[in-house]
Design an enzyme around this catalytic site. Structure first.
Site, mmCIF file in Angstrom:
data_model
loop_
_atom_site.group_PDB
_atom_site.id
_atom_site.type_symbol
_atom_site.label_atom_id
_atom_site.label_comp_id
_atom_site.label_asym_id
_atom_site.label_seq_id
_atom_site.Cartn_x
_atom_site.Cartn_y
_atom_site.Cartn_z
ATOM 1 C CG ASN A 167 -1.733 1.316 1.482
ATOM 2 O OD1 ASN A 167 -1.881 2.072 0.422
ATOM 3 N ND2 ASN A 167 -2.507 1.389 2.559
ATOM 4 C CE LYS B 198 -0.147 3.107 4.831
ATOM 5 N NZ LYS B 198 -0.203 3.165 6.158
ATOM 6 C CG HIS C 125 -5.970 1.693 4.808
ATOM 7 N ND1 HIS C 125 -5.524 2.854 5.687
ATOM 8 C CD2 HIS C 125 -4.988 0.617 4.900
ATOM 9 C CE1 HIS C 125 -4.047 2.518 5.995
ATOM 10 N NE2 HIS C 125 -4.051 1.347 5.705
ATOM 11 C CD GLU D 199 -3.140 5.344 6.518
ATOM 12 O OE1 GLU D 199 -3.143 5.214 5.402
ATOM 13 O OE2 GLU D 199 -2.309 4.756 7.273
ATOM 14 C CD GLU E 209 -3.652 -2.848 7.305
ATOM 15 O OE1 GLU E 209 -2.443 -2.787 6.763
ATOM 16 O OE2 GLU E 209 -4.242 -1.693 6.626
ATOM 17 N N GLY F 140 2.396 2.249 10.673
ATOM 18 C CA GLY F 140 3.394 3.335 10.720
ATOM 19 C C GLY F 140 4.098 3.611 11.991
ATOM 20 C CB SER G 87 5.279 -1.828 12.065
ATOM 21 O OG SER G 87 4.720 -0.626 12.291
HETATM 22 P P1 13P Z 1 3.131 0.309 7.659
HETATM 23 O O1 13P Z 1 3.651 -1.092 7.229
HETATM 24 O O2 13P Z 1 3.651 1.606 7.468
HETATM 25 O O3 13P Z 1 2.657 0.111 9.287
HETATM 26 O O4 13P Z 1 1.521 0.168 7.200
HETATM 27 C C1 13P Z 1 0.621 -0.640 7.336
HETATM 28 C C2 13P Z 1 -0.601 -0.320 6.473
HETATM 29 O O5 13P Z 1 -1.330 0.573 6.897
HETATM 30 C C3 13P Z 1 -0.979 -1.173 5.024
HETATM 31 O O6 13P Z 1 -2.029 -0.829 4.494
#
Ligand code: 13P
Length: 255
Positions: free
Chosen positions: A11, A13, A96, A98, A168, A174, A214
């Protein structure tokens, strides 16, 4: 180990630029090489779907990070399933964290988007997971259940075959904090049991449940060694083709 094909998604982002996205796509294509037995997808920012998609090659699925619920029409700023398919997209993220927690998408909207993607013939990677407050309040399983029931509302057993669930935990995204393999396995096992009660045992046995938060080359092998962790959804580490390739390599242990 399992008959489920491992799934690893990157992803991206809201990262990369026009040239960087094409370079990263080319790097992922060469890291994946020929068929490794792992299903690999990259979720590319909308403006770069076409250019990056041309570099991903035939062994990496082109994915979008979001989708709208309606046909083409007066929905300023949104992107339809027809537009995504026109760009070569075959898989989309829905729900997701976010989008849920920063943009404010409701469980119901996530469900609408998931249904819409499936009706259009796209694969849906439905993301779920609890916040740190919910975890500390002991609500992890209840949150996962609520998000799954709403996210899969109206999804038939046939369409479920085109769904991947991504667990997740929001506090692990993150942050560099990863769920322990045991905690992640515990959540995945309960999610699989829930699918069994909503559909049936065969649906529960077939659905891929991947972990995100992560995940990196260093921790991917121990996570992927767990019975119910069928792969990963990777944020930060998917922006480096070598790291992403190493995570895909870890997933081949499940093939
Ligand atoms: P990270 O791997 O940066 O923690 O992000 C995970 C994520 O949100 C994947 O969709």
């Amino acid at each position: 180990m399992s008959t489920r094909k491992p799934f690893v998604g990157g992803n991206w982002k809201m990262n990369t630029d026009l040239n960087g996205a094409a370079e990263l796509a080319a790097g992922v294509a060469s890291a994946v090489g020929s068929d490794s037995g792992v299903e690999v997808a990259c979720y590319v920012p909308f403006p770069y779907l076409v250019s990056a998609g041309q570099k991903l090659g035939s062994n990496v699925r082109l994915g979008a990070q979001d989708v709208w619920t309606q046909d083409n029409g007066a929905f300023t700023g949104e992107v339809s399933t027809d537009m995504l398919k026109d760009c070569g997209v075959t898989t989309v993220l829905t729900g997701h964290s976010e989008r849920r927690h920063v943009i404010g998408e409701s469980d119901e909207l996530v469900g609408e988007k998931t249904r819409r993607a499936l009706i259009a013939g796209l694969q849906a990677v439905l993301c779920i997971g609890e916040t740190i407050e919910q975890r500390e309040a002991g609500e992890t399983d209840a949150v996962n259940e609520r998000q799954i029931r709403a996210g899969l509302d109206g999804v038939s057993a046939e369409d479920l075959k085109n769904v991947v669930l991504a667990y997740e935990p929001v506090w692990a995204i993150g942050t560099g904090k990863t769920a322990t393999p045991e905690d992640a396995q515990d959540a995945h096992k309960k999610i699989r049991a829930l699918i069994g009660s909503m559909y049936d045992e065969s649906a529960a046995g077939a659905i891929r449940i991947i972990y995100g938060g992560s995940m990196k080359p260093g921790n991917a092998p121990e996570l992927m060694a767990m019975d119910d962790i069928d792969g990963g959804l990777i944020g930060g580490a998917s922006l480096k083709a070598d790291d992403f390739g190493a995570i895909i390599e870890a997933a081949t242990s499940r093939v």
